[in-house]
Design a protein around this motif. Structure first.
Motif, PDB file in Angstrom:
ATOM      1  N   ALA A  54      45.452  30.942  47.813  1.00 52.72           N
ATOM      2  CA  ALA A  54      46.014  30.073  48.843  1.00 52.72           C
ATOM      3  C   ALA A  54      46.361  28.704  48.271  1.00 52.72           C
ATOM      4  O   ALA A  54      47.433  28.142  48.540  1.00 52.72           O
ATOM      5  CB  ALA A  54      45.021  29.929  49.999  1.00 52.72           C
ATOM      6  N   GLU A  55      45.454  28.172  47.472  1.00 50.35           N
ATOM      7  CA  GLU A  55      45.713  26.861  46.865  1.00 50.35           C
ATOM      8  C   GLU A  55      46.874  26.933  45.885  1.00 50.35           C
ATOM      9  O   GLU A  55      47.704  26.014  45.801  1.00 50.35           O
ATOM     10  CB  GLU A  55      44.449  26.369  46.158  1.00 50.35           C
ATOM     11  N   GLY A  56      46.973  28.029  45.147  1.00 47.62           N
ATOM     12  CA  GLY A  56      48.051  28.189  44.183  1.00 47.62           C
ATOM     13  C   GLY A  56      49.411  28.231  44.867  1.00 47.62           C
ATOM     14  O   GLY A  56      50.372  27.604  44.412  1.00 47.62           O
ATOM     15  N   ARG A  57      49.508  28.969  45.975  1.00 49.68           N
ATOM     16  CA  ARG A  57      50.770  29.044  46.705  1.00 49.68           C
ATOM     17  C   ARG A  57      51.167  27.674  47.266  1.00 49.68           C
ATOM     18  O   ARG A  57      52.333  27.270  47.210  1.00 49.68           O
ATOM     19  CB  ARG A  57      50.650  30.060  47.842  1.00 49.68           C
ATOM     20  N   LYS A  58      50.197  26.974  47.805  1.00 45.15           N
ATOM     21  CA  LYS A  58      50.463  25.666  48.398  1.00 45.15           C
ATOM     22  C   LYS A  58      51.015  24.681  47.364  1.00 45.15           C
ATOM     23  O   LYS A  58      52.036  24.011  47.591  1.00 45.15           O
ATOM     24  CB  LYS A  58      49.178  25.113  49.010  1.00 45.15           C
ATOM     25  N   GLU A  59      50.364  24.596  46.235  1.00 42.26           N
ATOM     26  CA  GLU A  59      50.808  23.647  45.216  1.00 42.26           C
ATOM     27  C   GLU A  59      52.075  24.138  44.519  1.00 42.26           C
ATOM     28  O   GLU A  59      52.885  23.325  44.068  1.00 42.26           O
ATOM     29  CB  GLU A  59      49.689  23.411  44.212  1.00 42.26           C
ATOM     30  N   GLY A  60      52.243  25.460  44.435  1.00 39.69           N
ATOM     31  CA  GLY A  60      53.452  25.994  43.823  1.00 39.69           C
ATOM     32  C   GLY A  60      54.691  25.634  44.624  1.00 39.69           C
ATOM     33  O   GLY A  60      55.728  25.262  44.059  1.00 39.69           O
ATOM     34  N   ARG A  61      54.563  25.708  45.954  1.00 38.05           N
ATOM     35  CA  ARG A  61      55.693  25.322  46.798  1.00 38.05           C
ATOM     36  C   ARG A  61      55.983  23.831  46.686  1.00 38.05           C
ATOM     37  O   ARG A  61      57.137  23.403  46.697  1.00 38.05           O
ATOM     38  CB  ARG A  61      55.384  25.686  48.259  1.00 38.05           C
ATOM     39  N   ALA A  62      54.968  23.028  46.561  1.00 38.40           N
ATOM     40  CA  ALA A  62      55.143  21.576  46.545  1.00 38.40           C
ATOM     41  C   ALA A  62      55.658  21.070  45.197  1.00 38.40           C
ATOM     42  O   ALA A  62      56.458  20.141  45.122  1.00 38.40           O
ATOM     43  CB  ALA A  62      53.825  20.877  46.892  1.00 38.40           C
ATOM     44  N   GLU A  63      55.216  21.638  44.146  1.00 42.42           N
ATOM     45  CA  GLU A  63      55.499  21.103  42.806  1.00 42.42           C
ATOM     46  C   GLU A  63      56.591  21.857  42.067  1.00 42.42           C
ATOM     47  O   GLU A  63      57.043  21.413  41.015  1.00 42.42           O
ATOM     48  CB  GLU A  63      54.217  21.106  41.973  1.00 42.42           C
ATOM     49  N   GLY A  64      56.985  23.040  42.550  1.00 47.14           N
ATOM     50  CA  GLY A  64      58.040  23.755  41.860  1.00 47.14           C
ATOM     51  C   GLY A  64      57.505  24.771  40.861  1.00 47.14           C
ATOM     52  O   GLY A  64      56.302  24.933  40.673  1.00 47.14           O
ATOM     53  N   ARG A  65      58.446  25.421  40.179  1.00 47.94           N
ATOM     54  CA  ARG A  65      58.085  26.525  39.294  1.00 47.94           C
ATOM     55  C   ARG A  65      57.164  26.096  38.168  1.00 47.94           C
ATOM     56  O   ARG A  65      56.190  26.778  37.844  1.00 47.94           O
ATOM     57  CB  ARG A  65      59.362  27.142  38.708  1.00 47.94           C
ATOM     58  N   LYS A  66      57.461  24.956  37.530  1.00 49.00           N
ATOM     59  CA  LYS A  66      56.654  24.529  36.387  1.00 49.00           C
ATOM     60  C   LYS A  66      55.211  24.256  36.787  1.00 49.00           C
ATOM     61  O   LYS A  66      54.270  24.733  36.142  1.00 49.00           O
ATOM     62  CB  LYS A  66      57.274  23.279  35.774  1.00 49.00           C
ATOM     63  N   GLU A  67      55.059  23.478  37.821  1.00 46.30           N
ATOM     64  CA  GLU A  67      53.705  23.177  38.256  1.00 46.30           C
ATOM     65  C   GLU A  67      53.027  24.412  38.872  1.00 46.30           C
ATOM     66  O   GLU A  67      51.805  24.528  38.838  1.00 46.30           O
ATOM     67  CB  GLU A  67      53.730  22.027  39.260  1.00 46.30           C
ATOM     68  N   GLY A  68      53.857  25.302  39.439  1.00 51.23           N
ATOM     69  CA  GLY A  68      53.287  26.539  39.975  1.00 51.23           C
ATOM     70  C   GLY A  68      52.667  27.384  38.868  1.00 51.23           C
ATOM     71  O   GLY A  68      51.617  27.996  39.055  1.00 51.23           O
ATOM     72  N   LEU A  69      53.338  27.394  37.696  1.00 51.42           N
ATOM     73  CA  LEU A  69      52.781  28.118  36.571  1.00 51.42           C
ATOM     74  C   LEU A  69      51.454  27.506  36.136  1.00 51.42           C
ATOM     75  O   LEU A  69      50.474  28.210  35.870  1.00 51.42           O
ATOM     76  CB  LEU A  69      53.787  28.104  35.410  1.00 51.42           C
ATOM     77  N   ALA A  70      51.432  26.162  36.074  1.00 53.91           N
ATOM     78  CA  ALA A  70      50.186  25.482  35.702  1.00 53.91           C
ATOM     79  C   ALA A  70      49.088  25.779  36.724  1.00 53.91           C
ATOM     80  O   ALA A  70      47.917  25.956  36.372  1.00 53.91           O
ATOM     81  CB  ALA A  70      50.431  23.970  35.601  1.00 53.91           C
ATOM     82  N   MET A  71      49.489  25.829  37.973  1.00 51.18           N
ATOM     83  CA  MET A  71      48.500  26.115  39.010  1.00 51.18           C
ATOM     84  C   MET A  71      47.958  27.529  38.896  1.00 51.18           C
ATOM     85  O   MET A  71      46.792  27.801  39.214  1.00 51.18           O
ATOM     86  CB  MET A  71      49.119  25.919  40.392  1.00 51.18           C
ATOM     87  N   GLY A  72      48.851  28.434  38.447  1.00 53.47           N
ATOM     88  CA  GLY A  72      48.379  29.798  38.237  1.00 53.47           C
ATOM     89  C   GLY A  72      47.237  29.849  37.240  1.00 53.47           C
ATOM     90  O   GLY A  72      46.259  30.573  37.406  1.00 53.47           O
ATOM     91  N   ILE A  73      47.387  29.007  36.171  1.00 55.06           N
ATOM     92  CA  ILE A  73      46.309  28.937  35.185  1.00 55.06           C
ATOM     93  C   ILE A  73      45.056  28.338  35.826  1.00 55.06           C
ATOM     94  O   ILE A  73      43.937  28.828  35.635  1.00 55.06           O
ATOM     95  CB  ILE A  73      46.765  28.097  33.967  1.00 55.06           C
ATOM     96  N   GLU A  74      45.251  27.270  36.579  1.00 56.29           N
ATOM     97  CA  GLU A  74      44.116  26.620  37.235  1.00 56.29           C
ATOM     98  C   GLU A  74      43.442  27.561  38.238  1.00 56.29           C
ATOM     99  O   GLU A  74      42.223  27.542  38.410  1.00 56.29           O
ATOM    100  CB  GLU A  74      44.599  25.357  37.950  1.00 56.29           C
ATOM    101  N   GLU A  75      44.308  28.384  38.874  1.00 56.06           N
ATOM    102  CA  GLU A  75      43.776  29.352  39.842  1.00 56.06           C
ATOM    103  C   GLU A  75      42.807  30.322  39.166  1.00 56.06           C
ATOM    104  O   GLU A  75      41.737  30.637  39.698  1.00 56.06           O
ATOM    105  CB  GLU A  75      44.934  30.113  40.479  1.00 56.06           C
ATOM    106  N   GLY A  76      43.229  30.765  37.995  1.00 54.13           N
ATOM    107  CA  GLY A  76      42.343  31.673  37.259  1.00 54.13           C
ATOM    108  C   GLY A  76      41.022  31.009  36.921  1.00 54.13           C
ATOM    109  O   GLY A  76      39.950  31.613  37.030  1.00 54.13           O
ATOM    110  N   LEU A  77      41.111  29.729  36.489  1.00 55.62           N
ATOM    111  CA  LEU A  77      39.877  29.000  36.178  1.00 55.62           C
ATOM    112  C   LEU A  77      39.024  28.817  37.437  1.00 55.62           C
ATOM    113  O   LEU A  77      37.799  28.964  37.397  1.00 55.62           O
ATOM    114  CB  LEU A  77      40.228  27.630  35.571  1.00 55.62           C
ATOM    115  N   ALA A  78      39.686  28.481  38.538  1.00 53.68           N
ATOM    116  CA  ALA A  78      38.950  28.282  39.789  1.00 53.68           C
ATOM    117  C   ALA A  78      38.264  29.572  40.227  1.00 53.68           C
ATOM    118  O   ALA A  78      37.122  29.562  40.701  1.00 53.68           O
ATOM    119  CB  ALA A  78      39.905  27.792  40.889  1.00 53.68           C
ATOM    120  N   GLU A  79      38.992  30.686  40.052  1.00 51.93           N
ATOM    121  CA  GLU A  79      38.404  31.971  40.418  1.00 51.93           C
ATOM    122  C   GLU A  79      37.190  32.274  39.554  1.00 51.93           C
ATOM    123  O   GLU A  79      36.167  32.747  40.038  1.00 51.93           O
ATOM    124  CB  GLU A  79      39.438  33.080  40.284  1.00 51.93           C
TER     125      GLU A  79
END
Length: 310
Positions: free
Chosen positions: A225-250
């Protein structure tokens, strides 16, 4: 104690009748601690009180403290009971109705209801019952005040608080409990620390698996949920970074969940070990009355622990 009281066929039959509000009629078979082993290497079950009437079979279980996975216990008990109800070559219409009843001192679902009746229904059409003839009942003695039927209310009040009152069934049950308590030889044989420890170990194992699974799922949902939210706000590049952060958060969430589960499990194991030592000490000292009192009133535990230096 429950098994000993329910070994009286008349008591067992009347308990079923009070719970279900029906007449059992003639009893074909009655047994306590009925052991059913469906396969050589499969897990068997030991039913507290098993009653076979002319039209249905009944299994009554007592649960004196919180246990995990009650729904899967229902499912497994049902399957094992059903295996023995038809002989080879018999048709399915000969399968009798079955009732599995759990009498609990506490609320296993924490929803506040005094009674939970489970029937198989169609998800798309909830008023459509399956008609398979299996019925599951959970009684929450902690909420006996909410029971309309006076006889069932009296029974659950006795289970929860030991109040006898005027109900003839409860008075008969209490008489058998008193008779059993006077049988000191039986009392000494019944108290088994090993049984307590083995059951505690099983609860710890299940707790670890259940809490780890729940924690992992919760962490995954929050992370996505957090990854989708930040991905929409920050765009593709930041969405990719968030994907990495999502894995760490998980991963962090999973670690925290496992840590919490193991901490709870270790705490339960320590408490059971401490209680087992108390039971052993009281039995060794012949303090059976103290053991009975602390079983009825857990608030006395700490005083005995301090007295015995446990």
């Amino acid at each position: 104690m429950f098994d000993r009281v329910m070994s009286d066929e008349a008591v067992c039959r009347e308990v079923v009748e009070v719970v279900l509000g029906v007449e059992v009629g003639r009893v074909v078979y009655h047994n306590v601690e009925q052991v059913i082993e469906p396969t050589i290497d499969g897990r068997g079950v030991r039913l507290d009180a098993y009653l076979v009437g002319e039209e249905a079979v009944y299994d009554v279980e007592m649960q004196a403290y919180g246990r995990m996975c009650i729904d899967k216990r229902f499912r497994y008990y049902q399957s094992v009971i059903d295996v023995g109800l038809l002989r080879k070559g018999e048709d399915y219409d000969l399968l009798p109705d079955s009732f599995i009843i759990f009498i609990c001192t506490d609320d296993p679902y924490e929803d506040g209801l005094p009674r939970y009746d489970f029937e198989r229904v169609c998800v798309e059409h909830p008023s459509l019952l399956s008609g398979c003839g299996s019925h599951w009942v959970v009684l929450n003695a902690a909420a006996y005040q909410g029971v309309e039927d006076s006889r069932l209310r009296s029974l659950l009040k006795y289970v929860r608080d030991g109040v006898v009152g005027a109900d003839p069934l409860v008075r008969m049950i209490d008489g058998k409990v008193s008779e059993a308590n006077r049988d000191r030889r039986w009392v000494e044989q019944v108290f088994s620390v090993m049984t307590v420890e083995e059951d505690a170990a099983m609860q710890v194992r299940m707790a670890k698996r259940v809490y780890r699974k729940e924690g992992l799922e919760e962490g995954r949902k929050e992370g996505l949920a957090e990854g989708r939210k930040e991905g929409r706000a920050e765009g593709r590049k930041e969405g990719l970074a968030m994907g990495i952060e999502e894995g760490l958060a998980e991963g962090r969430a999973k670690g925290r969940a496992e840590g919490r589960a193991e901490g709870r499990a270790e705490g339960r194991a320590e408490a059971e070990k401490r209680y087992g030592e108390l039971v052993s000490r009281l039995l060794a000292d012949g303090r059976l009355d103290d053991l009975k009192q602390v079983a009825e009133d857990p608030s006395l535990l700490e005083g005995l622990y301090e007295e015995l230096g446990i």
